[in-house]
Design a protein around this motif. Sequence first.
Motif, short mmCIF file in Angstrom:
data_model
loop_
_atom_site.label_atom_id
_atom_site.label_comp_id
_atom_site.label_asym_id
_atom_site.label_seq_id
_atom_site.Cartn_x
_atom_site.Cartn_y
_atom_site.Cartn_z
N GLN A 349 15.06 0.40 -15.44
CA GLN A 349 16.50 0.16 -15.40
C GLN A 349 17.28 1.34 -15.96
O GLN A 349 18.41 1.60 -15.52
CB GLN A 349 16.83 -1.11 -16.18
N ASN A 350 16.71 2.05 -16.95
CA ASN A 350 17.43 3.16 -17.60
C ASN A 350 16.50 4.36 -17.78
O ASN A 350 16.23 4.78 -18.92
CB ASN A 350 17.99 2.71 -18.96
N PRO A 351 15.96 4.92 -16.71
CA PRO A 351 15.00 6.03 -16.86
C PRO A 351 15.60 7.27 -17.51
O PRO A 351 14.91 7.96 -18.26
CB PRO A 351 14.57 6.31 -15.40
N VAL A 352 16.87 7.55 -17.25
CA VAL A 352 17.50 8.73 -17.85
C VAL A 352 17.59 8.58 -19.36
O VAL A 352 17.32 9.52 -20.12
CB VAL A 352 18.89 8.97 -17.24
N LEU A 353 17.95 7.39 -19.80
CA LEU A 353 18.08 7.15 -21.24
C LEU A 353 16.72 7.23 -21.94
O LEU A 353 16.58 7.90 -22.97
CB LEU A 353 18.71 5.77 -21.48
N VAL A 354 15.70 6.57 -21.38
CA VAL A 354 14.38 6.59 -22.01
C VAL A 354 13.79 7.99 -21.99
O VAL A 354 13.28 8.48 -23.00
CB VAL A 354 13.44 5.60 -21.30
N GLY A 355 13.85 8.65 -20.82
CA GLY A 355 13.34 10.01 -20.75
C GLY A 355 14.10 10.96 -21.66
O GLY A 355 13.51 11.84 -22.29
N GLY A 356 15.41 10.75 -21.76
CA GLY A 356 16.22 11.58 -22.65
C GLY A 356 15.84 11.41 -24.10
O GLY A 356 15.75 12.39 -24.86
N PHE A 357 15.60 10.17 -24.53
CA PHE A 357 15.22 9.94 -25.92
C PHE A 357 13.87 10.58 -26.23
O PHE A 357 13.67 11.15 -27.31
CB PHE A 357 15.19 8.44 -26.21
N MET A 358 12.92 10.48 -25.29
CA MET A 358 11.63 11.12 -25.50
C MET A 358 11.79 12.63 -25.68
O MET A 358 11.16 13.25 -26.55
CB MET A 358 10.70 10.83 -24.32
#
Length: 498
Positions: A349-358
Amino acid sequence: MDFYLNALGSVLSAAPLLAMVGATLLGVFIGALPGLNPVMAIALLLPLTYSMDPLVALGMVAGIYNGSMYGGAIPAILLRIPGTPASIATTFDGFPMADKGEAAKALKIACWSSAVGGIASALALMTMGPLLARVTLFFGPAEYFWIAIFGMASVGVMVGSDPVKGVMAAVLGLLIGTIGIDNLSGQARFTFDQTWLLGGLDLIVVLVGLYALPPVLQLAEKCDLKGLSADQLKLTNVPFAPGEKRGLIPTWLRSSGIGIGVGILPGAGGNIAAFLSYNAARNASDDPDSFGRGNPQGVAAAECGNNADNAASMIPALSLGIPGNVVAALVLSALTIHGLQPGPQLFHQNPVLVGGFMMEMLITSILIFALGGAVATRVFAQFQRLPGVLLVPSILILMCVGVYVINGRPVDLWVMLAAGIAGYFLEKVNVPLAPIILGMILGPMAEQSVRRALLISRGDATELLTRPISALLAVMTILVIVWPVAKAMRRRKRQRQS
C-alpha cells in the motif's frame, strides 16, 4: 531495485535530508548525556510529528536512533557510565583505553564500528524485509491472530529477567488496549461513562508517560549538581595506525552478523547483541586476557554489535507488525499516527514510504562516519559538563507540551502522569515496560483477527489451528512461553535446594 529507486527521490529531497542530519546530531547528543536515551527522545518526538510528512518524521526517528546508539559510547568510554543500556559492554575496554590516555582513539573506533554495524543492519533490512513481506501474502485472519499472540508472548518472556512478570506486563497492555469502542460491535468497553475514553487511551500519551517520565524521575533522584570539568574533556583527533582498520574487519563482520541475528528476534535488544559480540570477539582472540584491559577489539565488537541490532529489529516490525524492540514499537506508533497500518500490507500500500524509511536507516548510519567522530570528540562530549538538575525541568516542559498538542485535552496530561508514575514503580520491581506497549499495539490486532476468523468459519474455532501456518505459529507461541518459564522454575528449584 525499483522498490528503492522510486523512494530515492523522496528521501533525497531537502526536508528529509535536513531532518536526518539534524536528528543524527541530536541523537549523538542524547546518547552522550547519561540519563537520556533514544526511547525517551523518540517518545517525546512522536507527538510533534502529526503535522509532518511521514518521511520527514521517520527520518528523524532513524537519525535519533542510530545517532544515540553511537552517542552512548561517549560517556561509556570517558566516564564508565553507559549512555544507553546497549553501551554497557563498551565500558569494559573503552574506559581502560581512556584511562591509558587513548580516549580519542577509543571514540574513533566506536564511531567507525557503530557506522559499520548500522550500515550492515540497514542492508539486511532492505534485503530481508520485502522478502518476508511477500511470504505474508498467504496470511489470513487466523495467521494474523497467531502472529500477534506470538509477538506478545515472545517479547513478554524475553524482555526482563522474569518471564512471568513479562507475560503479566503484556496482559496489562492487552487489557489497556480493550478500552474504548469495540470496532466490530460498536459497544463501549471500560469507559465508565467518560466520553474521553470512547476512543481508548492514546498510545502516544501512554508511551511518553511510560518511557519519558521514569528516567526523568530517576535523574531527579540523583540530584546531580555538578558536571565534568573542562580538563576531563580535552580530546584530540587521532588517525588510525597502519593496518589497524584491516585488523578490525573480522570483528566488524562477526559482530554485524550477531547483531542482525539478535535484532530479528523480538525482544532481544542491542544490549544482548553487544554482550554476545563482545564474548565472540574475546573467544576468537589470540589474547583473550587483554579484554577488559583496554583492547580496541572489545570496543569495536560491542559498538558494532549493538548498532547492527538497530535496523534489523525493524524487519519483523515492518513485515509482520511485530516490533523487535521498543524503538521498533515506537516506529509502528509513528506509522499509526499517519494513518498507516503496520504489517505485510504496508509494503504493497505504501512502498515509497517503507522503502524510504529503509534508506533513511542506511543514510543515517553513513552520516555517523561524516558527523559522529568529529562532533563527538570536539563538541558533544562537552555537554557532559551540564548538571543533571538542569535537564529535569527542560524535559518535563517538552513532555507536557508534546502531549497536550496531540488532542488539546488537559486530561491527557493526567494520563501521562499516571502512566509515568506506574512505569516508575514497575521498573522498581523489575517489571519490563516494553510488553505493555506491545500489548496495546498487538492486542487489538489479535482480537479483531480472531473474531474475523471465527466469523469466516461460522464459529468453528478449529479453523484457527487447521491451517499449516497457523498451526506452526501456535506451536512456536507455546514453545516461546513454556521454555523460558520452565528454565526459570528449574533455576529457582536449584536455588532453593542450595
